[in-house]
Design an enzyme around this catalytic site. Structure first.
Site, short mmCIF file in Angstrom:
data_model
loop_
_atom_site.label_atom_id
_atom_site.label_comp_id
_atom_site.label_asym_id
_atom_site.label_seq_id
_atom_site.Cartn_x
_atom_site.Cartn_y
_atom_site.Cartn_z
N ASP A 33 4.03 12.51 -1.56
CA ASP A 33 4.00 11.57 -0.69
C ASP A 33 2.05 11.51 -0.88
N PHE A 82 10.66 5.57 0.37
CA PHE A 82 10.18 4.74 1.90
C PHE A 82 8.67 4.81 1.28
N THR A 125 11.44 -4.66 4.26
CA THR A 125 11.40 -4.58 5.58
C THR A 125 12.25 -6.16 5.97
N ASP A 126 12.70 -6.65 7.32
CA ASP A 126 12.92 -8.20 6.98
C ASP A 126 11.72 -9.28 6.81
N GLU A 127 10.28 -8.69 6.98
CA GLU A 127 9.78 -10.13 6.79
C GLU A 127 9.28 -10.81 5.85
N TYR A 152 1.18 -8.13 2.31
CA TYR A 152 2.23 -6.92 3.12
C TYR A 152 3.66 -7.25 2.62
N LYS A 156 6.01 -5.91 -0.38
CA LYS A 156 7.61 -6.07 -0.53
C LYS A 156 8.65 -6.51 -1.28
N ASN A 181 11.62 -4.53 13.23
CA ASN A 181 10.34 -3.27 13.68
C ASN A 181 11.11 -2.20 14.03
N PHE A 192 1.91 -1.90 17.07
CA PHE A 192 1.65 -2.23 18.23
C PHE A 192 1.52 -1.77 18.71
N ILE A 193 2.83 -1.02 19.32
CA ILE A 193 3.43 0.07 20.68
C ILE A 193 2.84 1.25 20.55
N ASN A 251 6.10 -9.97 22.07
CA ASN A 251 5.99 -9.13 22.63
C ASN A 251 4.51 -9.18 23.53
N ALA A 276 -4.14 -13.92 11.42
CA ALA A 276 -4.10 -15.09 10.52
C ALA A 276 -2.70 -14.85 10.01
N GLY A 277 -2.15 -15.87 9.86
CA GLY A 277 -0.57 -15.94 9.28
C GLY A 277 0.17 -15.62 10.21
P1 NAD Z 1 3.40 4.37 7.14
O1 NAD Z 1 2.57 3.95 6.38
O2 NAD Z 1 4.00 4.98 8.31
O3 NAD Z 1 3.94 5.79 6.10
C1 NAD Z 1 4.32 5.37 4.57
C2 NAD Z 1 4.27 6.96 3.80
O4 NAD Z 1 3.49 6.74 2.69
C3 NAD Z 1 2.89 7.63 4.12
O5 NAD Z 1 2.94 9.09 3.96
C4 NAD Z 1 1.94 7.19 2.57
O6 NAD Z 1 0.61 9.02 2.79
C5 NAD Z 1 3.06 7.04 1.72
N1 NAD Z 1 2.35 6.77 0.87
C6 NAD Z 1 1.69 5.90 1.01
N2 NAD Z 1 1.24 5.20 -0.60
C7 NAD Z 1 1.31 5.88 -1.38
C8 NAD Z 1 1.78 6.31 -3.06
N3 NAD Z 1 1.28 5.96 -3.29
N4 NAD Z 1 1.90 7.44 -3.17
C9 NAD Z 1 2.91 7.86 -2.14
N5 NAD Z 1 2.55 8.32 -1.12
C10 NAD Z 1 2.26 6.61 -0.87
O7 NAD Z 1 5.20 3.89 7.20
P2 NAD Z 1 6.71 3.34 7.77
O8 NAD Z 1 5.69 2.03 9.30
O9 NAD Z 1 7.48 4.49 7.58
O10 NAD Z 1 7.38 3.12 6.36
C11 NAD Z 1 7.70 3.18 5.41
C12 NAD Z 1 8.39 2.02 4.61
O11 NAD Z 1 10.18 1.68 5.24
C13 NAD Z 1 8.31 1.22 4.13
O12 NAD Z 1 8.35 1.14 2.52
C14 NAD Z 1 7.75 0.36 4.95
O13 NAD Z 1 7.82 -1.47 4.32
C15 NAD Z 1 9.88 0.17 5.20
N6 NAD Z 1 9.59 -0.36 6.68
C16 NAD Z 1 9.23 -0.23 8.13
C17 NAD Z 1 8.91 -0.71 9.20
C18 NAD Z 1 8.38 -0.62 10.51
O14 NAD Z 1 8.93 -0.97 11.49
N7 NAD Z 1 7.76 0.29 10.11
C19 NAD Z 1 10.09 -1.64 9.16
C20 NAD Z 1 10.91 -1.94 8.21
C21 NAD Z 1 10.78 -1.28 7.00
O1 TDX Z 2 -2.67 -4.99 18.87
C1 TDX Z 2 -1.89 -5.53 18.51
N1 TDX Z 2 -0.98 -6.50 19.52
C2 TDX Z 2 -0.23 -7.54 18.73
O2 TDX Z 2 -0.19 -8.45 19.56
C3 TDX Z 2 -0.99 -4.78 17.76
C4 TDX Z 2 -1.05 -4.06 16.18
C5 TDX Z 2 -0.02 -6.02 16.75
N2 TDX Z 2 0.50 -6.99 17.87
C6 TDX Z 2 1.60 -7.59 17.51
C7 TDX Z 2 1.39 -8.02 16.02
C8 TDX Z 2 2.97 -8.48 16.12
O3 TDX Z 2 3.75 -9.15 16.70
O4 TDX Z 2 2.41 -6.98 18.02
C9 TDX Z 2 3.56 -7.76 16.35
C10 TDX Z 2 4.05 -6.21 16.13
O5 TDX Z 2 3.60 -5.71 15.41
P1 TDX Z 2 3.18 -4.20 14.20
O6 TDX Z 2 3.21 -3.02 14.65
O7 TDX Z 2 2.34 -4.75 13.92
O8 TDX Z 2 3.82 -4.56 13.49
P2 TDX Z 2 4.51 -5.96 12.10
O9 TDX Z 2 3.75 -6.54 11.49
O10 TDX Z 2 5.43 -7.18 12.68
O11 TDX Z 2 5.74 -5.26 11.20
C11 TDX Z 2 5.99 -4.08 11.53
O12 TDX Z 2 7.15 -3.91 11.09
C12 TDX Z 2 7.84 -4.45 10.21
C13 TDX Z 2 5.61 -2.37 10.32
O13 TDX Z 2 4.49 -2.63 10.59
C14 TDX Z 2 5.81 -3.08 9.20
O14 TDX Z 2 6.08 -2.25 8.51
C15 TDX Z 2 7.52 -3.14 9.01
O15 TDX Z 2 7.65 -4.08 7.18
#
Ligand code: NAD
Ligand code: TDX
Length: 336
Positions: A33, A82, A125-127, A152, A156, A181, A192-193, A251, A276-277
């Site tokens: 990491d 990850f 991700t599902d995105e 983003y 992915k 998510n 968000f949460i 949301n 945006a978007g």
């Molecule tokens: P996060 O941002 O919390 O953690 C990402 C980690 O990767 C961090 O510890 C960061 O230091 C490390 N990192 C970033 N760039 C790096 C690099 N160049 N080399 C080594 N380490 C690096 O992310 P997360 O929410 O835990 O997501 C983890 C994975 O799951 C991602 O691939 C994300 O796309 C995927 N994912 C996340 C969600 C979600 O809801 N958070 C949903 C579906 C998929």
């Molecule tokens: O302050 C906020 N208010 C708000 O309404 C923020 C930060 C977000 N939002 C909305 C935007 C989205 O519709 O809430 C929803 C969730 O936002 P995020 O937490 O930024 O998540 P999202 O953009 O859906 O993406 C997340 O899920 C898929 C993760 O960040 C990604 O890493 C993952 O791939």
């Protein structure tokens, strides 16, 4: 002992997976990491020193990655990938690190697993599938065409395509998963949460983008971890599995629920500038994972999981408070 190299293992979901693997199996875990702003090395404290180590470095560093992957020589050894830049809003402000880590970094990892013939699980991700209409009866499946919206999700999607190309052209032994998510402990306060929970805990206001009709499909990070482990154990090489727990919520509903669970008026929030978007709706059909691999989520109730997450943030102020002011200042500068 089997060995895993877990990239991004100091992040929100990666650290959850590391705990899952160490608690439920006898594997040895090396985390790679870069410890970006998003990392929480605190989440890895107190892990058994004989079964865990942390290497601070970049997944795009070919030599380092080659060395670490080259140490995985047992039949059950694997890389679980990850590491990513993970926040949509940041990708709208500056896409560059998303291209570098999510695409170039994944390429470096693929070349290493190809060279050393090591099994890879790629976390996505599902995105990548874009968004759905609110009334669309279909959910995302493994056959839904890619249509990413943000830098983003496009980065992915690019990484997913690279993994599939390395499977087909070079015979790399990889599986892929696209998850909905996540929520739970150690999620950065930019998301968000946690942002809304910590806004309330810090005496600030809850911030909803736009109308709040946007729907996300919530899953607890522990269920994501157990699904990734299941795919690592039983998944078919070359296959993609969608991970979700039937957790669709608008949301607006989530914001109201957080306020209620925290003893506030559910109408006590601000509508702020929309993203945006902004994708309208994500929804996962997890049938393949459930029927072919027998996975089921263990968190049945979103309300219960959210209540426990609120308690966790209330008890971990020392961890999130230093991150809060800078994160909120960046949002405020955009009217969010
Ligand atoms: P996060 O941002 O919390 O953690 C990402 C980690 O990767 C961090 O510890 C960061 O230091 C490390 N990192 C970033 N760039 C790096 C690099 N160049 N080399 C080594 N380490 C690096 O992310 P997360 O929410 O835990 O997501 C983890 C994975 O799951 C991602 O691939 C994300 O796309 C995927 N994912 C996340 C969600 C979600 O809801 N958070 C949903 C579906 C998929
Ligand atoms: O302050 C906020 N208010 C708000 O309404 C923020 C930060 C977000 N939002 C909305 C935007 C989205 O519709 O809430 C929803 C969730 O936002 P995020 O937490 O930024 O998540 P999202 O953009 O859906 O993406 C997340 O899920 C898929 C993760 O960040 C990604 O890493 C993952 O791939």
């Amino acid at each position: 002992m089997r060995r895993l190299l877990v990239t991004g293992g100091a992040g929100f979901i990666g650290s959850n997976f590391v705990h899952h693997a160490l608690e439920h199996t006898d594997v040895h875990v090396t985390v790679l990491d870069r410890l970006t702003y998003a990392a929480s090395p605190e989440a890895l404290h107190a892990l058994p020193g004989d079964r865990f180590d942390l290497v601070v470095g970049d997944i795009a560093d070919e030599q380092l990655v080659g060395d670490l992957v080259g140490r995985l020589i047992g039949p059950g050894d694997a890389v679980v990938h990850f590491a990513a830049e993970s926040h949509n809003d940041n990708s709208l402000h500056d896409p560059s690190p998303f291209i570098q880590t999510n695409i170039v970094g994944t390429f470096a990892l693929l070349e290493a697993v190809r060279r050393h013939d090591v099994r890879l699980h790629h976390v996505s991700t599902d995105e990548v599938y874009g968004d759905l209409e609110l009334d669309d009866p279909q959910r995302f499946t493994e056959h839904t065409p890619y249509r990413p919206s943000s830098p983003y999700s496009a980065s992915k999607a690019a990484a997913d395509h690279l993994v599939r190309a390395w499977v087909r052209s070079f015979g790399v032994r990889a599986t892929l998963s696209n998850c909905s998510n996540n929520y739970g402990p150690w999620q950065h306060v930019e998301k968000f949460i946690p942002r809304q929970i910590t806004n309330v805990l810090a005496g600030g206001r809850v911030k909803l983008y736009g109308s709040g009709e946007n729907v996300r499909d919530w899953i607890h990070a522990e269920d994501h971890s157990s699904a990734v482990w299941t795919i690592l154990e039983k998944g078919q090489v070359g296959a993609t599995y969608l991970i979700g727990a039937d957790g669709e919520r608008s949301n607006l509903d989530v914001v109201r629920l957080i306020l209620e669970l925290m003893g506030h008026d559910p109408g006590d929030f601000d509508h702020v500038v929309d993203r945006a978007g902004h994708d309208l709706r994500y929804a996962i059909d997890p049938t393949r994972l459930r029927t072919e691999l027998g996975w089921t989520p263990s968190h049945g109730s979103f309300e219960e999981g959210l209540a426990r997450t609120i308690q966790w943030y209330a008890a971990h102020r020392d961890w999130w408070e230093p991150k809060k002011a800078g994160t909120e200042a960046a949002y405020a500068a955009k009217g969010q």
